[in-house]
Design a protein around this motif. Structure first.
Motif, PDB file in Angstrom:
ATOM      1  N   CYS A  42       8.079  -3.754   2.622  1.00 54.78           N
ATOM      2  CA  CYS A  42       9.141  -4.732   2.902  1.00 54.78           C
ATOM      3  C   CYS A  42       9.091  -5.289   4.328  1.00 54.78           C
ATOM      4  CB  CYS A  42      10.524  -4.168   2.600  1.00 54.78           C
ATOM      5  SG  CYS A  42      10.752  -3.840   0.853  1.00 54.78           S
ATOM      6  N   THR A  43       8.106  -4.872   5.139  1.00 53.52           N
ATOM      7  CA  THR A  43       7.914  -5.517   6.440  1.00 53.52           C
ATOM      8  C   THR A  43       6.641  -6.351   6.433  1.00 53.52           C
ATOM      9  OG1 THR A  43       6.667  -3.684   7.440  1.00 53.52           O
ATOM     10  CG2 THR A  43       9.071  -3.646   7.666  1.00 53.52           C
ATOM     11  N   ASN A  44       5.684  -5.973   5.583  1.00 52.22           N
ATOM     12  CA  ASN A  44       4.421  -6.678   5.441  1.00 52.22           C
ATOM     13  C   ASN A  44       3.624  -5.974   4.362  1.00 52.22           C
ATOM     14  OD1 ASN A  44       2.314  -8.500   5.924  1.00 52.22           O
ATOM     15  ND2 ASN A  44       2.650  -8.435   8.124  1.00 52.22           N
ATOM     16  N   CYS A  45       2.425  -6.465   4.107  1.00 50.07           N
ATOM     17  CA  CYS A  45       1.559  -5.897   3.084  1.00 50.07           C
ATOM     18  C   CYS A  45       0.312  -5.324   3.760  1.00 50.07           C
ATOM     19  CB  CYS A  45       1.166  -7.001   2.111  1.00 50.07           C
ATOM     20  SG  CYS A  45       0.845  -6.401   0.486  1.00 50.07           S
ATOM     21  N   ILE A  46      -0.069  -4.088   3.395  1.00 53.36           N
ATOM     22  CA  ILE A  46      -1.233  -3.434   3.996  1.00 53.36           C
ATOM     23  C   ILE A  46      -2.356  -3.397   2.963  1.00 53.36           C
ATOM     24  CG2 ILE A  46      -2.110  -1.327   5.061  1.00 53.36           C
ATOM     25  CD1 ILE A  46       0.822  -0.523   5.525  1.00 53.36           C
ATOM     26  N   PRO A  47      -3.510  -4.031   3.266  1.00 58.43           N
ATOM     27  CA  PRO A  47      -4.655  -3.909   2.369  1.00 58.43           C
ATOM     28  C   PRO A  47      -5.319  -2.543   2.600  1.00 58.43           C
ATOM     29  CG  PRO A  47      -5.183  -5.347   4.212  1.00 58.43           C
ATOM     30  CD  PRO A  47      -3.743  -4.952   4.360  1.00 58.43           C
ATOM     31  N   LEU A  52       5.449   1.134  10.476  1.00 61.27           N
ATOM     32  CA  LEU A  52       5.683   0.171   9.411  1.00 61.27           C
ATOM     33  C   LEU A  52       4.418  -0.659   9.217  1.00 61.27           C
ATOM     34  CD1 LEU A  52       9.257  -0.932  10.454  1.00 61.27           C
ATOM     35  CD2 LEU A  52       8.643   0.662   8.622  1.00 61.27           C
ATOM     36  N   ALA A  53       4.383  -1.444   8.150  1.00 64.46           N
ATOM     37  CA  ALA A  53       3.197  -2.225   7.830  1.00 64.46           C
ATOM     38  C   ALA A  53       2.781  -3.132   8.981  1.00 64.46           C
ATOM     39  CB  ALA A  53       3.429  -3.045   6.569  1.00 64.46           C
ATOM     40  N   PHE A  54       3.735  -3.787   9.629  1.00 60.76           N
ATOM     41  CA  PHE A  54       3.346  -4.679  10.718  1.00 60.76           C
ATOM     42  C   PHE A  54       2.752  -3.901  11.890  1.00 60.76           C
ATOM     43  CE2 PHE A  54       7.915  -4.068  11.524  1.00 60.76           C
ATOM     44  CZ  PHE A  54       7.925  -3.709  12.859  1.00 60.76           C
ATOM     45  N   GLU A  56     -14.816   5.164  19.971  1.00 60.35           N
ATOM     46  CA  GLU A  56     -14.148   6.195  19.164  1.00 60.35           C
ATOM     47  C   GLU A  56     -13.942   5.592  17.774  1.00 60.35           C
ATOM     48  OE1 GLU A  56     -13.415   9.258  19.958  1.00 60.35           O
ATOM     49  OE2 GLU A  56     -13.806   9.136  22.093  1.00 60.35           O
ATOM     50  N   SER A  57     -14.686   6.050  16.792  1.00 59.74           N
ATOM     51  CA  SER A  57     -14.658   5.419  15.471  1.00 59.74           C
ATOM     52  C   SER A  57     -13.422   5.758  14.644  1.00 59.74           C
ATOM     53  CB  SER A  57     -15.912   5.797  14.689  1.00 59.74           C
ATOM     54  OG  SER A  57     -15.938   7.191  14.465  1.00 59.74           O
ATOM     55  N   THR A  58     -12.637   6.750  15.047  1.00 54.70           N
ATOM     56  CA  THR A  58     -11.487   7.150  14.231  1.00 54.70           C
ATOM     57  C   THR A  58     -10.168   7.146  14.990  1.00 54.70           C
ATOM     58  OG1 THR A  58     -11.842   9.472  14.729  1.00 54.70           O
ATOM     59  CG2 THR A  58     -12.916   8.611  12.742  1.00 54.70           C
ATOM     60  N   ILE A  59     -10.135   6.603  16.194  1.00 47.38           N
ATOM     61  CA  ILE A  59      -8.911   6.601  16.999  1.00 47.38           C
ATOM     62  C   ILE A  59      -8.481   5.164  17.277  1.00 47.38           C
ATOM     63  CG2 ILE A  59      -7.834   7.320  19.160  1.00 47.38           C
ATOM     64  CD1 ILE A  59      -9.782   9.659  19.214  1.00 47.38           C
ATOM     65  N   PHE A  60      -7.200   4.904  17.040  1.00 50.41           N
ATOM     66  CA  PHE A  60      -6.634   3.578  17.247  1.00 50.41           C
ATOM     67  C   PHE A  60      -5.518   3.646  18.275  1.00 50.41           C
ATOM     68  CE2 PHE A  60      -8.503   3.627  13.101  1.00 50.41           C
ATOM     69  CZ  PHE A  60      -9.052   2.370  12.951  1.00 50.41           C
ATOM     70  N   SER A  61      -5.186   2.486  18.842  1.00 50.78           N
ATOM     71  CA  SER A  61      -4.130   2.404  19.837  1.00 50.78           C
ATOM     72  C   SER A  61      -3.036   1.465  19.336  1.00 50.78           C
ATOM     73  CB  SER A  61      -4.696   1.868  21.151  1.00 50.78           C
ATOM     74  OG  SER A  61      -3.670   1.639  22.078  1.00 50.78           O
ATOM     75  N   HIS A  62      -1.787   1.868  19.591  1.00 45.48           N
ATOM     76  CA  HIS A  62      -0.643   1.025  19.266  1.00 45.48           C
ATOM     77  C   HIS A  62       0.469   1.319  20.263  1.00 45.48           C
ATOM     78  CE1 HIS A  62       2.210  -1.341  17.065  1.00 45.48           C
ATOM     79  NE2 HIS A  62       3.041  -0.310  17.027  1.00 45.48           N
ATOM     80  N   LYS A  63       0.851   0.329  21.025  1.00 40.44           N
ATOM     81  CA  LYS A  63       1.915   0.451  22.028  1.00 40.44           C
ATOM     82  C   LYS A  63       1.682   1.638  22.971  1.00 40.44           C
ATOM     83  CE  LYS A  63       5.443  -1.732  19.190  1.00 40.44           C
ATOM     84  NZ  LYS A  63       6.755  -1.603  18.554  1.00 40.44           N
TER      85      LYS A  63
END
Length: 86
Positions: free
Chosen positions: A65-70, A14-16, A27-34
């Motif tokens: 509807c959870t947040n706005c993504i630029p 979701l957006a958030f 690593e320029s193209t890899i992200f971490s989340h949880k």
């Protein structure tokens, strides 16, 4: 945790979630989340605003509807940002 473990895995985000992603160092193209590593993702929502610069980029905001993504969509063929990679 091995980054390749999640290749071609679809995870609902979701957006958030997007707004809390952290870039993996060196690593320029890899992200971490949880604890999960992501390199690509998709989202769906309503486009709230658009800023169009012909032959350069399109900036827009998506609301799910959870947040706005630029977001920004860069024209890779004409943008000076990509000229050093050609």
């Amino acid at each position: 945790m091995d980054v390749l473990l999640f290749v071609n895995t679809h995870i609902k985000s979701l957006a958030f979630d997007f707004l809390t992603l952290k870039l993996i160092p060196h690593e320029s193209t890899i992200f971490s989340h949880k604890g999960r590593h992501l390199s690509r993702t998709e989202t769906m929502g309503i486009v709230l605003s658009i800023d169009f610069k012909p032959n350069r980029f399109i900036k827009f905001n998506i609301d799910d509807c959870t947040n706005c993504i630029p977001c920004i969509w860069i024209n890779q063929e004409t943008s000076s940002h990509f000229s050093h990679q050609i």
